[in-house]
Design a protein around this motif. Structure first.
Motif, PDB file in Angstrom:
ATOM      1  N   ILE A 247     -36.056 -25.768 -25.534  1.00  0.00           N
ATOM      2  CA  ILE A 247     -35.558 -25.217 -24.281  1.00  0.00           C
ATOM      3  C   ILE A 247     -36.007 -23.764 -24.179  1.00  0.00           C
ATOM      4  CG2 ILE A 247     -33.584 -26.752 -24.117  1.00  0.00           C
ATOM      5  CD1 ILE A 247     -31.814 -24.593 -25.176  1.00  0.00           C
ATOM      6  N   HIS A 248     -36.056 -23.256 -22.966  1.00  0.00           N
ATOM      7  CA  HIS A 248     -36.532 -21.891 -22.753  1.00  0.00           C
ATOM      8  C   HIS A 248     -35.561 -20.891 -23.353  1.00  0.00           C
ATOM      9  CE1 HIS A 248     -38.201 -18.363 -20.655  1.00  0.00           C
ATOM     10  NE2 HIS A 248     -39.309 -19.075 -20.670  1.00  0.00           N
ATOM     11  N   VAL A 249     -36.106 -19.832 -23.929  1.00  0.00           N
ATOM     12  CA  VAL A 249     -35.291 -18.840 -24.634  1.00  0.00           C
ATOM     13  C   VAL A 249     -34.354 -18.097 -23.676  1.00  0.00           C
ATOM     14  CG1 VAL A 249     -36.930 -16.932 -24.491  1.00  0.00           C
ATOM     15  CG2 VAL A 249     -35.404 -17.093 -26.450  1.00  0.00           C
ATOM     16  N   SER A 250     -34.666 -18.059 -22.399  1.00  0.00           N
ATOM     17  CA  SER A 250     -33.792 -17.378 -21.440  1.00  0.00           C
ATOM     18  C   SER A 250     -32.517 -18.170 -21.170  1.00  0.00           C
ATOM     19  CB  SER A 250     -34.529 -17.142 -20.126  1.00  0.00           C
ATOM     20  OG  SER A 250     -34.807 -18.379 -19.491  1.00  0.00           O
ATOM     21  N   ASN A 251     -32.462 -19.424 -21.602  1.00  0.00           N
ATOM     22  CA  ASN A 251     -31.283 -20.259 -21.383  1.00  0.00           C
ATOM     23  C   ASN A 251     -30.302 -20.231 -22.543  1.00  0.00           C
ATOM     24  OD1 ASN A 251     -32.276 -21.030 -18.901  1.00  0.00           O
ATOM     25  ND2 ASN A 251     -33.306 -22.817 -19.700  1.00  0.00           N
ATOM     26  N   VAL A 252     -30.542 -19.373 -23.539  1.00  0.00           N
ATOM     27  CA  VAL A 252     -29.628 -19.256 -24.671  1.00  0.00           C
ATOM     28  C   VAL A 252     -29.276 -17.792 -24.906  1.00  0.00           C
ATOM     29  CG1 VAL A 252     -30.458 -21.348 -25.810  1.00  0.00           C
ATOM     30  CG2 VAL A 252     -31.479 -19.163 -26.391  1.00  0.00           C
ATOM     31  N   MET A 253     -28.072 -17.581 -25.472  1.00  0.00           N
ATOM     32  CA  MET A 253     -27.633 -16.238 -25.851  1.00  0.00           C
ATOM     33  C   MET A 253     -27.103 -16.286 -27.270  1.00  0.00           C
ATOM     34  SD  MET A 253     -25.716 -14.340 -22.704  1.00  0.00           S
ATOM     35  CE  MET A 253     -25.730 -12.713 -23.426  1.00  0.00           C
ATOM     36  N   LEU A 254     -27.260 -15.186 -27.979  1.00  0.00           N
ATOM     37  CA  LEU A 254     -26.816 -15.084 -29.357  1.00  0.00           C
ATOM     38  C   LEU A 254     -25.291 -15.034 -29.418  1.00  0.00           C
ATOM     39  CD1 LEU A 254     -28.074 -14.719 -32.207  1.00  0.00           C
ATOM     40  CD2 LEU A 254     -27.691 -12.295 -31.913  1.00  0.00           C
ATOM     41  N   VAL A 255     -24.718 -15.814 -30.350  1.00  0.00           N
ATOM     42  CA  VAL A 255     -23.266 -15.844 -30.532  1.00  0.00           C
ATOM     43  C   VAL A 255     -22.872 -14.800 -31.569  1.00  0.00           C
ATOM     44  CG1 VAL A 255     -21.322 -17.219 -31.357  1.00  0.00           C
ATOM     45  CG2 VAL A 255     -23.055 -18.271 -29.909  1.00  0.00           C
ATOM     46  N   GLU A 256     -21.840 -14.002 -31.228  1.00  0.00           N
ATOM     47  CA  GLU A 256     -21.311 -13.012 -32.168  1.00  0.00           C
ATOM     48  C   GLU A 256     -19.795 -13.033 -32.060  1.00  0.00           C
ATOM     49  OE1 GLU A 256     -21.773  -8.317 -33.175  1.00  0.00           O
ATOM     50  OE2 GLU A 256     -21.484  -8.918 -31.109  1.00  0.00           O
ATOM     51  N   GLY A 257     -19.142 -13.385 -33.142  1.00  0.00           N
ATOM     52  CA  GLY A 257     -17.683 -13.455 -33.130  1.00  0.00           C
ATOM     53  C   GLY A 257     -17.209 -14.558 -32.203  1.00  0.00           C
ATOM     54  N   ASP A 258     -16.341 -14.185 -31.230  1.00  0.00           N
ATOM     55  CA  ASP A 258     -15.790 -15.169 -30.303  1.00  0.00           C
ATOM     56  C   ASP A 258     -16.702 -15.453 -29.120  1.00  0.00           C
ATOM     57  OD1 ASP A 258     -13.626 -15.121 -31.943  1.00  0.00           O
ATOM     58  OD2 ASP A 258     -12.412 -13.821 -30.664  1.00  0.00           O
ATOM     59  N   GLY A 259     -17.537 -14.495 -28.736  1.00  0.00           N
ATOM     60  CA  GLY A 259     -18.350 -14.654 -27.541  1.00  0.00           C
ATOM     61  C   GLY A 259     -19.832 -14.479 -27.807  1.00  0.00           C
ATOM     62  N   VAL A 260     -20.553 -14.189 -26.738  1.00  0.00           N
ATOM     63  CA  VAL A 260     -21.999 -14.005 -26.835  1.00  0.00           C
ATOM     64  C   VAL A 260     -22.329 -12.539 -26.621  1.00  0.00           C
ATOM     65  CG1 VAL A 260     -22.559 -16.333 -26.097  1.00  0.00           C
ATOM     66  CG2 VAL A 260     -22.297 -14.562 -24.380  1.00  0.00           C
ATOM     67  N   THR A 261     -23.518 -12.140 -27.045  1.00  0.00           N
ATOM     68  CA  THR A 261     -23.937 -10.756 -26.902  1.00  0.00           C
ATOM     69  C   THR A 261     -25.421 -10.691 -26.583  1.00  0.00           C
ATOM     70  OG1 THR A 261     -24.010  -8.586 -27.955  1.00  0.00           O
ATOM     71  CG2 THR A 261     -24.420 -10.482 -29.360  1.00  0.00           C
ATOM     72  N   ARG A 262     -25.800  -9.596 -25.951  1.00  0.00           N
ATOM     73  CA  ARG A 262     -27.223  -9.331 -25.769  1.00  0.00           C
ATOM     74  C   ARG A 262     -27.749  -8.670 -27.028  1.00  0.00           C
ATOM     75  NH1 ARG A 262     -27.703  -5.519 -21.322  1.00  0.00           N
ATOM     76  NH2 ARG A 262     -25.597  -4.961 -21.878  1.00  0.00           N
ATOM     77  N   VAL A 263     -29.060  -8.703 -27.182  1.00  0.00           N
ATOM     78  CA  VAL A 263     -29.689  -8.168 -28.387  1.00  0.00           C
ATOM     79  C   VAL A 263     -30.494  -6.932 -28.019  1.00  0.00           C
ATOM     80  CG1 VAL A 263     -31.296  -8.656 -30.272  1.00  0.00           C
ATOM     81  CG2 VAL A 263     -29.809 -10.455 -29.402  1.00  0.00           C
ATOM     82  N   GLY A 264     -30.343  -5.889 -28.832  1.00  0.00           N
ATOM     83  CA  GLY A 264     -31.129  -4.680 -28.665  1.00  0.00           C
ATOM     84  C   GLY A 264     -31.862  -4.371 -29.955  1.00  0.00           C
ATOM     85  N   PHE A 265     -32.690  -3.364 -29.917  1.00  0.00           N
ATOM     86  CA  PHE A 265     -33.446  -2.962 -31.095  1.00  0.00           C
ATOM     87  C   PHE A 265     -33.245  -1.477 -31.339  1.00  0.00           C
ATOM     88  CE2 PHE A 265     -35.422  -6.854 -29.838  1.00  0.00           C
ATOM     89  CZ  PHE A 265     -35.728  -7.472 -31.036  1.00  0.00           C
ATOM     90  N   LYS A 266     -33.242  -1.087 -32.613  1.00  0.00           N
ATOM     91  CA  LYS A 266     -33.047   0.309 -32.988  1.00  0.00           C
ATOM     92  C   LYS A 266     -33.963   0.615 -34.168  1.00  0.00           C
ATOM     93  CE  LYS A 266     -29.216   1.325 -35.326  1.00  0.00           C
ATOM     94  NZ  LYS A 266     -27.813   1.658 -35.624  1.00  0.00           N
ATOM     95  N   LYS A 267     -34.496   1.820 -34.200  1.00  0.00           N
ATOM     96  CA  LYS A 267     -35.324   2.267 -35.320  1.00  0.00           C
ATOM     97  C   LYS A 267     -34.430   2.833 -36.414  1.00  0.00           C
ATOM     98  CE  LYS A 267     -39.512   1.798 -33.501  1.00  0.00           C
ATOM     99  NZ  LYS A 267     -40.574   1.033 -34.049  1.00  0.00           N
ATOM    100  N   VAL A 268     -34.668   2.390 -37.645  1.00  0.00           N
ATOM    101  CA  VAL A 268     -33.887   2.846 -38.795  1.00  0.00           C
ATOM    102  C   VAL A 268     -34.858   3.394 -39.823  1.00  0.00           C
ATOM    103  CG1 VAL A 268     -32.351   2.121 -40.651  1.00  0.00           C
ATOM    104  CG2 VAL A 268     -32.104   1.133 -38.386  1.00  0.00           C
ATOM    105  N   GLU A 269     -34.510   4.576 -40.383  1.00  0.00           N
ATOM    106  CA  GLU A 269     -35.363   5.158 -41.418  1.00  0.00           C
ATOM    107  C   GLU A 269     -34.959   4.635 -42.783  1.00  0.00           C
ATOM    108  OE1 GLU A 269     -35.924   9.312 -41.546  1.00  0.00           O
ATOM    109  OE2 GLU A 269     -36.648   9.437 -39.486  1.00  0.00           O
TER     110      GLU A 269
END
Length: 115
Positions: A66-88
């Motif tokens: 299925i297309h990736v736009s039709n799913v969301m990542l599950v975190e805890g009780d609900g869903v969340t969007r995903v972001g990216f961060k630079k870590v040293e």
């Protein structure tokens, strides 16, 4: 190519389509097609011919991508969007000296924690 928010092994929830509301684990990711295969989701019937002796032919249910736009990542009780961060971080060379590097990590937009 843009970064992909969903990886193999993630638990996702379907947000659109015939299986809306169902959750499952991602078993395969097809980056070139922007599709993912989720365990137990989007089952389709497939006709199978008996190729080897002892193998049975018939109609089996298989998970289709299925297309990736039709799913969301599950975190805890609900869903969340995903972001990216630079870590040293630091890495060591073979001679024992170390140096700093930056790597990109996925974070939850809801909590800000690393996924």
């Amino acid at each position: 190519m843009a970064s992909f928010n969903i990886k193999t092994g993630d638990t996702v929830k379907v947000i659109a389509g015939k299986d809306k509301g169902a959750t499952g684990t991602v078993t395969a990711v097809f980056r070139e097609d922007d599709r993912v295969v989720v365990e137990g989701i989007n089952l389709v019937k497939k006709h199978v011919k008996a190729m080897a002796q002892g193998q049975e032919s018939g109609i089996v249910s298989v998970e289709a991508p299925i297309h990736v736009s039709n799913v969301m990542l599950v975190e805890g009780d609900g869903v969340t969007r995903v972001g990216f961060k630079k870590v040293e971080g630091t890495k060591k060379r073979a001679d024992g000296s170390s140096y700093t590097v930056e790597r990109s990590v996925r974070i939850s937009r809801k909590t800000g924690e690393e996924i």
